[in-house]
Design an enzyme around this catalytic site. Structure first.
Site, PDB file in Angstrom:
ATOM      1  N   ILE A 116     -80.712 -43.220  -1.206  1.00 31.55           N
ATOM      2  CA  ILE A 116     -81.957 -43.438  -1.944  1.00 31.55           C
ATOM      3  C   ILE A 116     -82.645 -42.107  -2.239  1.00 31.55           C
ATOM      4  CG2 ILE A 116     -84.178 -44.637  -1.950  1.00 31.55           C
ATOM      5  CD1 ILE A 116     -81.676 -46.461  -1.959  1.00 31.55           C
ATOM      6  N   ASN A 145     -89.548 -38.365  10.402  1.00 27.01           N
ATOM      7  CA  ASN A 145     -88.140 -38.324  10.016  1.00 27.01           C
ATOM      8  C   ASN A 145     -87.682 -36.877  10.103  1.00 27.01           C
ATOM      9  OD1 ASN A 145     -85.641 -38.339   8.834  1.00 27.01           O
ATOM     10  ND2 ASN A 145     -86.291 -39.273   6.911  1.00 27.01           N
ATOM     11  N   CYS A 167     -84.625 -34.402   7.529  1.00 27.44           N
ATOM     12  CA  CYS A 167     -84.829 -33.783   6.222  1.00 27.44           C
ATOM     13  C   CYS A 167     -84.417 -32.313   6.244  1.00 27.44           C
ATOM     14  CB  CYS A 167     -86.292 -33.890   5.812  1.00 27.44           C
ATOM     15  SG  CYS A 167     -86.816 -35.578   5.590  1.00 27.44           S
ATOM     16  N   ASN A 176     -81.186 -42.395  13.576  1.00 26.85           N
ATOM     17  CA  ASN A 176     -81.123 -42.394  12.123  1.00 26.85           C
ATOM     18  C   ASN A 176     -79.674 -42.617  11.692  1.00 26.85           C
ATOM     19  OD1 ASN A 176     -81.972 -42.075   9.447  1.00 26.85           O
ATOM     20  ND2 ASN A 176     -83.347 -40.397   9.970  1.00 26.85           N
ATOM     21  N   GLY A 217     -80.169 -49.254  14.744  1.00 27.69           N
ATOM     22  CA  GLY A 217     -78.784 -48.948  14.393  1.00 27.69           C
ATOM     23  C   GLY A 217     -77.861 -50.141  14.604  1.00 27.69           C
ATOM     24  N   GLY A 218     -77.622 -50.906  13.553  1.00 23.45           N
ATOM     25  CA  GLY A 218     -76.644 -51.986  13.624  1.00 23.45           C
ATOM     26  C   GLY A 218     -77.109 -53.261  14.281  1.00 23.45           C
ATOM     27  N   THR A 232     -80.208 -52.807   7.982  1.00 22.98           N
ATOM     28  CA  THR A 232     -79.096 -53.286   7.148  1.00 22.98           C
ATOM     29  C   THR A 232     -78.968 -54.799   7.169  1.00 22.98           C
ATOM     30  OG1 THR A 232     -77.905 -51.204   7.481  1.00 22.98           O
ATOM     31  CG2 THR A 232     -76.603 -53.107   6.799  1.00 22.98           C
TER      32      THR A 232
END
Length: 300
Positions: A71, A127, A130, A192, A240-241, A263
């Site tokens: 994205i 975050n 970056c 992440n 995560g998952g 997700t």
């Protein structure tokens, strides 16, 4: 009713389930299906000091056990978010964790300064994946000295609790966490996405490079949650998952105080309400007094 409430940074959340940053848009997008008040807390898209356009398409690519996204941190900017989108969370009385980023240390600091304390803001989630454009593009989160300096600088300009969202793209995650902890970080989000890419064999092209999320990341994230939660006396948010309530339970048992679902929502838009319901049913079946009673109970 089963007690799903959790305490995070002296705030009581109705349950430990959040969305992962960027996976529910600005909150309004999911409202036709279920209300944001279902969440323990809403996590914003990554917000920057100024609006950012992100990457060209293709931006998303399905893999067998995961999802690659590119994205490119597209967002409306921190000011527009609070002017245009934050009122929804006021109306729904839903706590918010503000994910934010910058391409330089100065941008991180300026963005954090613009976010004023509010009774609904639980924490700021940095975050740290970056690129630092001043240091040849290295990710802030890969260098313990950079992590220490930027966390300390952000802590110096805000009274809101600060969470460091760490990247798995390091040799020693505990070293990075230690640097953030020594700088005064209040908690961690683990993990992440993993850097990934796709090759189109027919065209001999690379259509997408981005971050890999989904079930393939779960064992890596679980190990990180366990190691960091047992090493530092600050709360860990697992990510995560997480696809269903059993995955959510595994993160809680590994030591996460709360968790983020990403997700799964793209596969089933009702995944988060189902996970919340499943956690309540689990407590009822096992006779646990509260969701907090299972946190950190997994043993090797």
């Amino acid at each position: 009713m089963e007690n799903l409430s959790v305490k995070l940074f002296d705030r009581t959340l109705r349950n430990p389930v959040m969305n992962a940053s960027g996976t529910l848009g600005y909150g309004r997008e999911i409202e036709p299906l279920w209300g944001v008040e279902t969440l323990g807390a809403y996590v914003t898209k990554g917000l920057s000091l100024n609006p950012h356009h992100g990457n060209p398409t293709p931006r998303v690519w399905e893999e067998e056990r995961g999802l690659i996204n590119s994205i490119g941190l597209q967002n409306v900017g921190v000011d527009r978010f609070f002017d245009q989108y934050f009122p929804l969370f006021r109306a729904k009385k839903t706590p918010v964790i503000v994910n934010f980023f910058g391409f330089t240390e100065e941008e991180y600091i300026a963005c954090a300064e613009r976010i004023r304390p509010d009774r609904l803001i639980v924490a700021l989630e940095m975050n740290l994946s970056c690129p630092n454009v001043k240091q040849g593009g290295i990710s802030f989160g890969k260098d313990p000295d950079l992590v220490h300096d930027i966390v300390k600088a952000v802590k110096g300009v805000t009274g809101i609790p600060v969470i460091a969202k760490l990247t798995p793209e390091v040799k020693n995650l505990k070293e990075i966490a230690q640097a953030a902890y020594e700088a005064g970080v209040d908690g961690f989000t683990l993990l992440n996405t993993l850097p990934a890419m796709v090759v189109d064999v027919g065209k001999r092209t690379i259509p997408i490079r981005g971050g890999l999320s989904g079930p393939v990341l779960k064992p890596v994230a679980l190990k990180a949650v366990y190691e960091i939660s047992t090493s530092f006396p600050v709360p860990v948010i697992g990510a995560g998952g997480i696809m269903d309530h059993n995955d959510a339970l595994s993160f809680l048992m590994a030591g996460a105080k709360a968790l983020q679902v990403g997700t799964a929502t793209f596969i089933d838009p009702y995944a988060i309400p189902k996970i919340v319901k499943g956690l309540g049913e689990y407590l009822k079946r096992c006779g646990c007094p509260s969701i907090g009673a299972i946190v950190g109970t997994a043993r090797g």
